[in-house]
Design an enzyme around this catalytic site. Structure first.
Site: not given
Ligand code: GTP
Ligand code: MG
Length: 147
Positions: A9, A49, A112, A115, A126
């Site tokens: 990310k 998402y 965080n 992913h 994905e």
């Protein structure tokens, strides 16, 4: 053999963790079968998402993921989906064990670091969404020592 979608990310890219993260997956024995750095378009962020679109943090999540480039990749190997998820650690870095990527480098749930696809269905969706299903099949001599 499974394929999984993994993305460093914006916080991970900004903090210079791309090489460290790829290295962990390589040393584990997962094979890189596609990868790219990209600035995520808003529409792609929303599709990625989509399962969270009713959640209160959805807007924040889309803003974050489009705020700076991400490094997206497809990894292949035996049980690649759960192996990669275990290496990432729990969603909230406060609860992620040391030794995991989030446990070692993350501090808050909003940033965080990484992913990873959470199921075979997510991985298929994905990899199609981020890479139009394009991956590179190739042999590595070490494959015979991994499975
Ligand atoms: P991903 O691999 O990013 O999908 O994480 P995950 O599968 O471990 O968690 P989940 O799919 O449930 O949530 C997706 C992402 O939304 C998380 O990685 C967090 O970055 C973010 N997120 C989840 N819960 C919260 C929250 O309460 N607040 C904020 N700001 N972000 C959240
Ligand atoms: Mg998720």
């Amino acid at each position: 053999v499974e394929k999984t979608f993994v993305m460093v990310k914006p916080d991970g890219v900004q903090r210079g963790l791309v090489g460290e993260i790829i290295g962990r997956f390589e040393r584990k024995g997962l094979k890189l079968v596609n990868a790219k750095l990209l600035q995520v378009p808003e529409t792609l962020a929303q599709s990625h998402y989509a399962e969270h679109k009713e959640r209160p943090f959805f807007g924040e999540l889309v803003t974050f993921i489009t705020s700076s480039p991400v490094f997206a990749m497809v990894l292949e190997g035996d049980s690649a989906i759960s192996v990669a998820r275990n290496m990432m650690g729990k969603t909230n870095p406060v609860e992620s064990a040391p030794g995991t990527i989030r446990g070692d480098y993350g501090l808050t749930i909003g940033m965080n670091i990484i992913h990873g696809s959470d199921s075979a269905e997510s991985a298929a969706r994905e990899i199609e969404l981020w890479f139009s299903n394009e991956t590179i099949a190739y042999d590595k001599a070490v494959d015979v020592w991994l499975a």
